[in-house]
Design a protein around this motif. Structure first.
Motif, PDB file in Angstrom:
ATOM      1  N   LYS A   1      40.677  33.990  45.226  1.00  0.00           N
ATOM      2  CA  LYS A   1      41.795  34.907  44.964  1.00  0.00           C
ATOM      3  C   LYS A   1      43.004  34.560  45.822  1.00  0.00           C
ATOM      4  O   LYS A   1      44.150  34.658  45.364  1.00  0.00           O
ATOM      5  CB  LYS A   1      41.359  36.351  45.204  1.00  0.00           C
ATOM      6  CG  LYS A   1      40.414  36.886  44.135  1.00  0.00           C
ATOM      7  CD  LYS A   1      40.156  38.370  44.315  1.00  0.00           C
ATOM      8  CE  LYS A   1      39.271  38.900  43.186  1.00  0.00           C
ATOM      9  NZ  LYS A   1      39.024  40.357  43.320  1.00  0.00           N
TER      10      LYS A   1
ATOM     11  N   LEU B   1      36.652  33.159  38.582  1.00  0.00           N
ATOM     12  CA  LEU B   1      36.605  34.571  38.971  1.00  0.00           C
ATOM     13  C   LEU B   1      36.070  35.432  37.831  1.00  0.00           C
ATOM     14  O   LEU B   1      35.290  36.365  38.051  1.00  0.00           O
ATOM     15  CB  LEU B   1      38.005  35.043  39.381  1.00  0.00           C
ATOM     16  CG  LEU B   1      38.520  34.494  40.720  1.00  0.00           C
ATOM     17  CD1 LEU B   1      40.008  34.793  40.883  1.00  0.00           C
ATOM     18  CD2 LEU B   1      37.726  35.089  41.882  1.00  0.00           C
ATOM     19  N   TYR B   2      36.483  35.112  36.603  1.00  0.00           N
ATOM     20  CA  TYR B   2      35.990  35.857  35.444  1.00  0.00           C
ATOM     21  C   TYR B   2      34.473  35.698  35.318  1.00  0.00           C
ATOM     22  O   TYR B   2      33.753  36.668  35.062  1.00  0.00           O
ATOM     23  CB  TYR B   2      36.680  35.363  34.175  1.00  0.00           C
ATOM     24  CG  TYR B   2      36.250  36.092  32.920  1.00  0.00           C
ATOM     25  CD1 TYR B   2      36.888  37.256  32.513  1.00  0.00           C
ATOM     26  CD2 TYR B   2      35.188  35.625  32.151  1.00  0.00           C
ATOM     27  CE1 TYR B   2      36.487  37.936  31.372  1.00  0.00           C
ATOM     28  CE2 TYR B   2      34.774  36.298  31.016  1.00  0.00           C
ATOM     29  CZ  TYR B   2      35.426  37.449  30.620  1.00  0.00           C
ATOM     30  OH  TYR B   2      35.010  38.124  29.500  1.00  0.00           O
TER      31      TYR B   2
ATOM     32  N   ASP C   1      34.946  39.304  37.523  1.00  0.00           N
ATOM     33  CA  ASP C   1      36.299  39.865  37.586  1.00  0.00           C
ATOM     34  C   ASP C   1      36.941  39.744  36.200  1.00  0.00           C
ATOM     35  O   ASP C   1      37.570  38.739  35.874  1.00  0.00           O
ATOM     36  CB  ASP C   1      37.127  39.116  38.632  1.00  0.00           C
ATOM     37  CG  ASP C   1      38.528  39.706  38.811  1.00  0.00           C
ATOM     38  OD1 ASP C   1      38.891  40.626  38.046  1.00  0.00           O
ATOM     39  OD2 ASP C   1      39.255  39.240  39.710  1.00  0.00           O
ATOM     40  N   LYS C   2      36.772  40.755  35.377  1.00  0.00           N
ATOM     41  CA  LYS C   2      37.235  40.687  33.987  1.00  0.00           C
ATOM     42  C   LYS C   2      38.756  40.592  33.876  1.00  0.00           C
ATOM     43  O   LYS C   2      39.282  40.033  32.913  1.00  0.00           O
ATOM     44  CB  LYS C   2      36.733  41.908  33.205  1.00  0.00           C
ATOM     45  CG  LYS C   2      35.209  42.044  33.201  1.00  0.00           C
ATOM     46  CD  LYS C   2      34.514  40.770  32.745  1.00  0.00           C
ATOM     47  CE  LYS C   2      33.006  40.900  32.751  1.00  0.00           C
ATOM     48  NZ  LYS C   2      32.319  39.626  32.443  1.00  0.00           N
ATOM     49  N   ASP C   3      39.474  41.137  34.863  1.00  0.00           N
ATOM     50  CA  ASP C   3      40.933  41.069  34.818  1.00  0.00           C
ATOM     51  C   ASP C   3      41.445  39.640  34.982  1.00  0.00           C
ATOM     52  O   ASP C   3      42.585  39.343  34.616  1.00  0.00           O
ATOM     53  CB  ASP C   3      41.539  41.948  35.915  1.00  0.00           C
ATOM     54  CG  ASP C   3      41.428  43.435  35.596  1.00  0.00           C
ATOM     55  OD1 ASP C   3      41.269  43.765  34.402  1.00  0.00           O
ATOM     56  OD2 ASP C   3      41.489  44.248  36.528  1.00  0.00           O
ATOM     57  N   ALA C   4      40.616  38.767  35.535  1.00  0.00           N
ATOM     58  CA  ALA C   4      41.051  37.391  35.785  1.00  0.00           C
ATOM     59  C   ALA C   4      41.376  36.653  34.493  1.00  0.00           C
ATOM     60  O   ALA C   4      42.169  35.702  34.501  1.00  0.00           O
ATOM     61  CB  ALA C   4      39.982  36.631  36.564  1.00  0.00           C
TER      62      ALA C   4
END
Length: 286
Positions: A85, A119-120, A124-127
């Motif tokens: 991140k 990240l996804y 981390d779905k927002d990635a």
């Protein structure tokens, strides 16, 4: 992946070019420190290079060298465990600078896609938004890479956002490597998305594997894929259809062997009542 190898080579060339430049008589201190950081990066001493780069940013925040420092800081962070991140934000900081190198812009965009994908995959779905946003990037290399990468995510609703770009690659590009990768990506997302995608009229002649699966009077799957990618085409068939083929004694090797012997005939595999019919054949696209 080939693109990532090209990225590493490109960054290496830029590093080597920067290291080869002689020190100027009016050399700024931060320029000397930046060369030292590049030497550390060249030797893959990421942590030491990161310390030096952050020291430059702290001591010389308004330096003309700041854009380069930001980029190489992001490169170091991307190699640091658990700092994906931070690396993502660092690349984004670089892209906000005014004095950017065109080649480094592309490298930064590709790295953002890779980091976001990682990240996804970790939850981390927002990635995924950072990948989706690059489907409209004016740089074709970035746009296409985003589409290829997005097609591999497990959430099919998210992966489906790559379909328009992938279809456009097939219908507009002449490079077989690009179009074949797009077909593979579409097979991952949805085999039906290949239906109706027009090839360029000047695309080279090639042998393709055609698969038509019908059931209850309707076509469930109708796709074409280069023969060299036949295994991927068969992987795209639903689990129930693959199970039916196995019950009939068919696997990829037998299918290709029977098609080669048939001299252009259609291989037809009929399941039990209600299971449908699978037709497979090879044709030459002109």
């Amino acid at each position: 992946m080939r693109y990532k190898l090209q990225k590493s080579i490109a960054v290496g060339i830029l590093l080597a070019a920067g290291l080869a430049l002689p020190a100027m008589s009016q050399d700024r201190p931060e320029d000397r420190f930046l060369r030292e950081a590049k030497l550390l990066i060249f030797d893959a001493q990421w942590a030491a290079a990161l310390d030096k780069l952050e020291s430059i940013l702290s001591q010389y925040p308004a330096s003309p060298a700041t854009p380069q420092v930001l980029f190489y800081r992001a490169e170091c962070l991307s190699r640091a465990p658990g700092r994906a991140k931070d690396a993502l934000r660092a690349y984004q900081d670089y892209l906000k600078t005014d004095d950017r190198n065109e080649s480094l812009i592309e490298q930064a965009e590709v790295s953002i896609i890779d980091l976001s994908y990682g990240l996804y995959a970790l939850g981390d779905k927002d990635a995924a938004k950072d990948i989706v946003g690059r489907l409209a990037n004016p740089n074709k290399a970035v746009k296409y890479y985003a589409a290829y990468k997005l097609s591999a995510v497990k959430d099919k609703a998210v992966a489906a956002k790559s379909i328009p770009v992938l279809q456009r690659i097939i219908s507009t590009e002449t490079n077989p490597e690009l179009t074949d990768r797009a077909r593979i990506a579409l097979l991952r997302v949805s085999p039906k998305s290949l239906e109706g995608v027009e090839r360029r009229p000047d695309e080279p002649r090639t042998k393709v594997l055609r698969i038509l699966i019908t059931g209850e009077g309707t076509s469930r799957v109708d796709l074409s894929i280069p023969l060299a990618l036949a295994d991927l085409a068969l992987q795209a068939i639903s689990d129930s259809d693959k199970a039916m083929m196995r019950r009939k004694g068919y696997d990829l090797d037998r299918i290709l062997r029977d098609l080669a012997r048939s001299g252009g005939s259609i291989l037809e595999i009929r399941g039990a009542e209600g299971e449908g019919i699978i037709k497979i054949w090879i044709e030459t696209r002109k």
